[in-house]
Motif scaffolding. Structure first.
Motif, PDB file in Angstrom:
ATOM      1  N   ASN A  33       0.831  -1.199   0.000  1.00  0.00           N
ATOM      2  CA  ASN A  33       0.000   0.000   0.000  1.00  0.00           C
ATOM      3  C   ASN A  33       0.868   1.251   0.000  1.00  0.00           C
ATOM      4  O   ASN A  33       2.010   1.233   0.444  1.00  0.00           O
ATOM      5  N   HIS A  34       0.289   2.382  -0.484  1.00  0.00           N
ATOM      6  CA  HIS A  34       0.940   3.680  -0.303  1.00  0.00           C
ATOM      7  C   HIS A  34       0.838   3.992   1.188  1.00  0.00           C
ATOM      8  O   HIS A  34      -0.154   3.666   1.842  1.00  0.00           O
ATOM      9  N   LYS A  35       1.848   4.649   1.734  1.00  0.00           N
ATOM     10  CA  LYS A  35       1.819   4.922   3.169  1.00  0.00           C
ATOM     11  C   LYS A  35       2.660   6.143   3.511  1.00  0.00           C
ATOM     12  O   LYS A  35       3.421   6.644   2.689  1.00  0.00           O
ATOM     13  N   VAL A  36       2.495   6.600   4.723  1.00  0.00           N
ATOM     14  CA  VAL A  36       3.359   7.624   5.296  1.00  0.00           C
ATOM     15  C   VAL A  36       4.063   6.962   6.473  1.00  0.00           C
ATOM     16  O   VAL A  36       3.416   6.379   7.341  1.00  0.00           O
ATOM     17  N   CYS A  37       5.384   7.033   6.468  1.00  0.00           N
ATOM     18  CA  CYS A  37       6.182   6.398   7.523  1.00  0.00           C
ATOM     19  C   CYS A  37       6.875   7.456   8.364  1.00  0.00           C
ATOM     20  O   CYS A  37       7.321   8.486   7.847  1.00  0.00           O
ATOM     21  N   VAL A  38       6.961   7.192   9.662  1.00  0.00           N
ATOM     22  CA  VAL A  38       7.661   8.068  10.587  1.00  0.00           C
ATOM     23  C   VAL A  38       8.961   7.378  10.981  1.00  0.00           C
ATOM     24  O   VAL A  38       8.949   6.217  11.393  1.00  0.00           O
ATOM     25  N   GLN A  39      10.070   8.123  10.827  1.00  0.00           N
ATOM     26  CA  GLN A  39      11.383   7.604  11.192  1.00  0.00           C
ATOM     27  C   GLN A  39      12.027   8.554  12.193  1.00  0.00           C
ATOM     28  O   GLN A  39      11.807   9.766  12.150  1.00  0.00           O
ATOM     29  N   ALA A  40      12.825   7.988  13.090  1.00  0.00           N
ATOM     30  CA  ALA A  40      13.558   8.785  14.078  1.00  0.00           C
ATOM     31  C   ALA A  40      15.041   8.728  13.738  1.00  0.00           C
ATOM     32  O   ALA A  40      15.567   7.671  13.393  1.00  0.00           O
ATOM     33  N   TYR A  41      15.686   9.893  13.822  1.00  0.00           N
ATOM     34  CA  TYR A  41      17.123  10.017  13.616  1.00  0.00           C
ATOM     35  C   TYR A  41      17.714  10.684  14.852  1.00  0.00           C
ATOM     36  O   TYR A  41      17.191  11.695  15.317  1.00  0.00           O
ATOM     37  N   ASP A  42      18.789  10.158  15.368  1.00  0.00           N
ATOM     38  CA  ASP A  42      19.538  10.835  16.419  1.00  0.00           C
ATOM     39  C   ASP A  42      20.711  11.523  15.732  1.00  0.00           C
ATOM     40  O   ASP A  42      21.434  10.893  14.953  1.00  0.00           O
ATOM     41  N   ASP A  43      20.865  12.814  16.004  1.00  0.00           N
ATOM     42  CA  ASP A  43      21.946  13.559  15.366  1.00  0.00           C
ATOM     43  C   ASP A  43      23.279  12.923  15.757  1.00  0.00           C
ATOM     44  O   ASP A  43      23.590  12.814  16.941  1.00  0.00           O
TER      45      ASP A  43
ATOM     46  N   GLY B  47      21.660  14.306  22.334  1.00  0.00           N
ATOM     47  CA  GLY B  47      20.548  14.984  22.988  1.00  0.00           C
ATOM     48  C   GLY B  47      19.577  15.626  22.017  1.00  0.00           C
ATOM     49  O   GLY B  47      18.646  16.300  22.440  1.00  0.00           O
ATOM     50  N   VAL B  48      19.779  15.431  20.711  1.00  0.00           N
ATOM     51  CA  VAL B  48      18.846  15.949  19.704  1.00  0.00           C
ATOM     52  C   VAL B  48      18.387  14.796  18.833  1.00  0.00           C
ATOM     53  O   VAL B  48      19.200  14.036  18.315  1.00  0.00           O
ATOM     54  N   SER B  49      17.072  14.661  18.714  1.00  0.00           N
ATOM     55  CA  SER B  49      16.470  13.653  17.828  1.00  0.00           C
ATOM     56  C   SER B  49      15.532  14.344  16.860  1.00  0.00           C
ATOM     57  O   SER B  49      14.846  15.299  17.227  1.00  0.00           O
ATOM     58  N   CYS B  50      15.508  13.843  15.643  1.00  0.00           N
ATOM     59  CA  CYS B  50      14.612  14.372  14.619  1.00  0.00           C
ATOM     60  C   CYS B  50      13.658  13.267  14.182  1.00  0.00           C
ATOM     61  O   CYS B  50      14.052  12.107  14.054  1.00  0.00           O
ATOM     62  N   TYR B  51      12.422  13.652  13.979  1.00  0.00           N
ATOM     63  CA  TYR B  51      11.405  12.741  13.467  1.00  0.00           C
ATOM     64  C   TYR B  51      10.973  13.259  12.102  1.00  0.00           C
ATOM     65  O   TYR B  51      10.668  14.439  11.954  1.00  0.00           O
ATOM     66  N   MET B  52      10.975  12.354  11.127  1.00  0.00           N
ATOM     67  CA  MET B  52      10.553  12.732   9.788  1.00  0.00           C
ATOM     68  C   MET B  52       9.433  11.809   9.335  1.00  0.00           C
ATOM     69  O   MET B  52       9.550  10.590   9.451  1.00  0.00           O
ATOM     70  N   SER B  53       8.349  12.411   8.866  1.00  0.00           N
ATOM     71  CA  SER B  53       7.308  11.613   8.227  1.00  0.00           C
ATOM     72  C   SER B  53       7.501  11.788   6.729  1.00  0.00           C
ATOM     73  O   SER B  53       7.810  12.885   6.254  1.00  0.00           O
ATOM     74  N   GLN B  54       7.377  10.690   6.004  1.00  0.00           N
ATOM     75  CA  GLN B  54       7.650  10.737   4.575  1.00  0.00           C
ATOM     76  C   GLN B  54       6.721   9.797   3.823  1.00  0.00           C
ATOM     77  O   GLN B  54       6.484   8.664   4.261  1.00  0.00           O
ATOM     78  N   ALA B  55       6.202  10.278   2.696  1.00  0.00           N
ATOM     79  CA  ALA B  55       5.329   9.460   1.850  1.00  0.00           C
ATOM     80  C   ALA B  55       6.155   8.376   1.158  1.00  0.00           C
ATOM     81  O   ALA B  55       7.264   8.628   0.693  1.00  0.00           O
ATOM     82  N   LYS B  56       5.611   7.164   1.128  1.00  0.00           N
ATOM     83  CA  LYS B  56       6.261   6.027   0.473  1.00  0.00           C
ATOM     84  C   LYS B  56       5.276   5.417  -0.520  1.00  0.00           C
ATOM     85  O   LYS B  56       4.140   5.109  -0.159  1.00  0.00           O
ATOM     86  N   LYS B  57       5.726   5.251  -1.761  1.00  0.00           N
ATOM     87  CA  LYS B  57       4.869   4.663  -2.782  1.00  0.00           C
ATOM     88  C   LYS B  57       4.800   3.151  -2.621  1.00  0.00           C
ATOM     89  O   LYS B  57       5.784   2.511  -2.281  1.00  0.00           O
ATOM     90  N   GLY B  58       3.631   2.611  -2.888  1.00  0.00           N
ATOM     91  CA  GLY B  58       3.429   1.170  -2.837  1.00  0.00           C
ATOM     92  C   GLY B  58       3.344   0.589  -4.239  1.00  0.00           C
ATOM     93  O   GLY B  58       4.101   0.976  -5.126  1.00  0.00           O
ATOM     94  N   GLY B  59       2.393  -0.318  -4.428  1.00  0.00           N
ATOM     95  CA  GLY B  59       2.256  -0.988  -5.716  1.00  0.00           C
ATOM     96  C   GLY B  59       3.396  -1.962  -5.934  1.00  0.00           C
ATOM     97  O   GLY B  59       4.201  -2.227  -5.042  1.00  0.00           O
ATOM     98  N   LEU B  60       3.488  -2.488  -7.136  1.00  0.00           N
ATOM     99  CA  LEU B  60       4.556  -3.447  -7.440  1.00  0.00           C
ATOM    100  C   LEU B  60       5.933  -2.794  -7.374  1.00  0.00           C
ATOM    101  O   LEU B  60       6.875  -3.364  -6.826  1.00  0.00           O
ATOM    102  N   LYS B  61       6.056  -1.571  -7.928  1.00  0.00           N
ATOM    103  CA  LYS B  61       7.360  -0.898  -7.890  1.00  0.00           C
ATOM    104  C   LYS B  61       7.787  -0.630  -6.449  1.00  0.00           C
ATOM    105  O   LYS B  61       8.952  -0.804  -6.095  1.00  0.00           O
ATOM    106  N   GLY B  62       6.851  -0.191  -5.615  1.00  0.00           N
ATOM    107  CA  GLY B  62       7.176   0.077  -4.212  1.00  0.00           C
ATOM    108  C   GLY B  62       7.557  -1.183  -3.466  1.00  0.00           C
ATOM    109  O   GLY B  62       8.447  -1.173  -2.612  1.00  0.00           O
TER     110      GLY B  62
END
Length: 153
Positions: free
Chosen positions: A37-47, A52-67
């Protein structure tokens, strides 16, 4: 031959800042009959340079056969939020601007990049997420700031 060498140097410099992201969770945005499925995923990055700094990014991800097979080019749709998550410890002198994280968003030539900018005057870390295409770029961006402050529990 010079152009090929330049492209190889550029590609190696892009992948050199890849930092492992921790996937928090994904939410389906569109159901696909075949493939993921197409989705939005949330990922955490620690600098990696600023404890002491963390970033959260939500990003659209394509699904289907190619995804499903990792061949889809994800759209340049994302959001970024960075927070102080503990005592800020800067491991080495920070340049005024530096790529903190990057993630490929297609098999070739497209990435999401988070640039850390140090605003010395305001004692603040600015994180700017951009979508990059090697050929023509993309205007998508998101920004988050973390003032460098003391941390008490």
């Amino acid at each position: 031959m010079k152009k090929i060498l330049s492209l190889c140097v550029l590609l190696s410099s892009i992948s050199a800042v890849n930092v492992h992201a921790e996937e928090v969770d994904c939410v389906t945005t569109s159901w696909k009959l075949i493939g993921s499925n197409h989705k939005v995923c949330v990922q955490a990055y620690d600098d990696p340079k600023v404890k002491g700094v963390s970033c959260y990014m939500s990003q659209a991800k394509k699904g289907g056969l190619k995804g499903t097979f990792g061949l889809a080019e994800d759209p340049a749709q994302f959001s970024l939020d960075c927070r102080q998550t503990g005592k800020i410890i800067i491991k080495s002198k920070l340049p005024l601007q530096e790529v903190a994280f990057s993630e490929d968003t297609s098999l070739f030539f497209k990435e999401t990049r988070v640039v850390r900018i140090f605003d010395e005057k305001r004692n603040t870390l600015v994180y700017l997420a951009i979508s990059r295409k090697i050929i023509d770029g993309a205007p998508a961006n998101s920004i988050s700031t973390v003032p460098i402050m003391s941390w008490t529990k």
